[in-house]
Design a protein around this motif. Structure first.
Motif, PDB file in Angstrom:
ATOM      1  N   SER A 200       0.824  -1.211   0.000  1.00 11.50           N
ATOM      2  CA  SER A 200       0.000   0.000   0.000  1.00 11.50           C
ATOM      3  C   SER A 200       0.857   1.259   0.000  1.00 11.50           C
ATOM      4  N   MET A 201       2.046   1.178   0.577  1.00 10.42           N
ATOM      5  CA  MET A 201       2.951   2.325   0.581  1.00 10.42           C
ATOM      6  C   MET A 201       3.544   2.566  -0.801  1.00 10.42           C
ATOM      7  N   LYS A 202       3.751   1.487  -1.550  1.00 12.92           N
ATOM      8  CA  LYS A 202       4.354   1.593  -2.873  1.00 12.92           C
ATOM      9  C   LYS A 202       3.328   1.922  -3.950  1.00 12.92           C
TER      10      LYS A 202
ATOM     11  N   PRO B 207      -0.322   3.268  -3.595  1.00 12.80           N
ATOM     12  CA  PRO B 207      -1.534   3.690  -2.886  1.00 12.80           C
ATOM     13  C   PRO B 207      -2.766   3.748  -3.784  1.00 12.80           C
TER      14      PRO B 207
ATOM     15  N   ASN C  82      -0.271   4.632   6.686  1.00 16.11           N
ATOM     16  CA  ASN C  82      -0.079   3.952   5.408  1.00 16.11           C
ATOM     17  C   ASN C  82      -1.384   3.959   4.630  1.00 16.11           C
ATOM     18  N   ALA C  83      -1.289   3.676   3.334  1.00 17.71           N
ATOM     19  CA  ALA C  83      -2.455   3.768   2.459  1.00 17.71           C
ATOM     20  C   ALA C  83      -3.499   2.707   2.780  1.00 17.71           C
TER      21      ALA C  83
ATOM     22  N   ALA D  24       8.643  -0.341   5.547  1.00 18.38           N
ATOM     23  CA  ALA D  24       7.981   0.963   5.520  1.00 18.38           C
ATOM     24  C   ALA D  24       6.540   0.829   5.992  1.00 18.38           C
ATOM     25  N   GLY D  25       6.110   1.764   6.838  1.00 18.95           N
ATOM     26  CA  GLY D  25       4.721   1.808   7.273  1.00 18.95           C
ATOM     27  C   GLY D  25       4.405   0.991   8.506  1.00 18.95           C
TER      28      GLY D  25
END
Length: 327
Positions: free
Chosen positions: A82-84, A86, A139-140, A283-284
């Motif tokens: 989701s971070m990469k 969104p 995060n997304a 990440a996230g």
């Protein structure tokens, strides 16, 4: 018998929800595109293959089964992805939910149980999260779920669509009979990854991050047994059927376990070594995420019966040693 439309009903949590709904006297209709779900997991009611981004397939399901309620589990849920990407999460999760809500309203199906997430709270260390905690997703995935919660409030104001929303963290275990279980491709969840390593299906479990501000440096998470989780969802459905107002409930133990503590518990339950390698942070990922469930206990009468870490791992291990699903 009354039907309930279960989106994501061929997935891990959705399949358990279908089993619980059948036990409660409903006919669960698994609405799933089988992109991540499993045909073999649909054992407790019919499968309606469809896509939340295809409004016509939703309308067809509502017309065919005339469900009295919706349980919405279907979602993309990988934090790192989701971070990469969104846009993918907003499209699949939020647009899909809007289509589902539109179709439900058009069909006059106005009771909606939504599987949200405590990822809507973001990283709030040292706090036992509850229903009134500020929602600050990092995060997304969490942002998309929060958007759906807000969407449901708007649909209630405009169309009378009432909802019960559940926020929770990690889900683990299997039903005691091991009829359905947790299997993802690719697998990303801690306990099944660890059990794969124990069973020799992968070389080792990777611990992502060992320098967090926690007692042993690894992330701390709350866990709830999947059978307890879906029991709460059935109680949420009864809440709506009893004519009560829309409500949000957190589901958790109020205590967290670090990754290393889960590894140690798995070693004790299986009596086998756990191959582990250490990696960097993802990440996230928040450091500590723990939720209380006082409101669910007091108002829903929810009683988590299997959510101690040893029982969750033992039930998951039992399923893990059975035949996996096949495409």
């Amino acid at each position: 018998m009354e039907h309930v439309l279960v989106t994501g009903g061929a997935g891990y949590i959705g399949a358990h929800a279908c089993k619980a709904l059948k036990a409660a006297g409903y006919v669960p209709v698994a609405f799933d595109n089988l992109s991540t779900g499993w045909r073999d997991a649909v054992k407790f009611g019919p499968l309606h293959e469809g896509n939340l981004l295809d409004r016509a397939s939703l309308d067809a399901a509502f017309a065919a089964y005339k469900p009295v309620a919706v349980m919405h589990f279907a979602a993309l849920s990988l934090v790192g992805e989701s971070m990469k990407d969104p846009g993918k999460y907003w499209r699949e999760n939020v647009t899909g939910a809007a289509n589902l809500a539109d179709a439900a309203v058009a069909a006059g199906c106005l009771d909606f149980v939504f599987s949200s997430t405590c990822a809507t709270y973001g990283d709030q260390d040292g706090v036992v999260l509850d229903e009134d905690t500020a929602q600050l997703p990092i995060n997304a995935y969490g942002s998309s779920k929060l958007a759906i919660e807000q969407l449901l409030a708007d649909f209630e104001a405009a169309h009378g669509l009432r909802s019960v929303i559940f926020r929770y963290f990690n889900v683990a275990g299997s039903d005691p009979e091991a009829e359905v279980g947790e299997q993802h491709v690719p697998e990303t969840h801690l306990i099944p990854l660890m059990l794969d390593a124990i069973a020799g299906k992968r070389d080792a479990l990777t611990i992502y991050g060992t320098d967090y501000n926690t007692p042993d440096g690894t992330c701390v998470r709350d866990y709830v047994h999947v059978s307890d989780l879906v029991d709460a969802h059935v109680k949420g459905l009864k809440w709506l059927k009893d004519g009560k107002a829309s409500r949000v409930f957190c589901l958790g133990s109020g205590d967290g376990f670090s990754v290393r503590e889960v590894v140690e518990a798995s070693r004790a339950v299986t009596n086998r070594p756990v191959p582990v390698v250490e990696g960097g942070r993802r990440a996230g990922d928040a450091a500590v995420l723990v939720s209380g469930s006082r409101r669910a206990v007091e108002e829903l009468g929810w009683e988590p019966k299997r959510s101690d870490i040893s029982t969750m791992i033992a039930d998951a291990w039992r399923w893990h040693q059975s035949e996996p699903y096949e495409r």
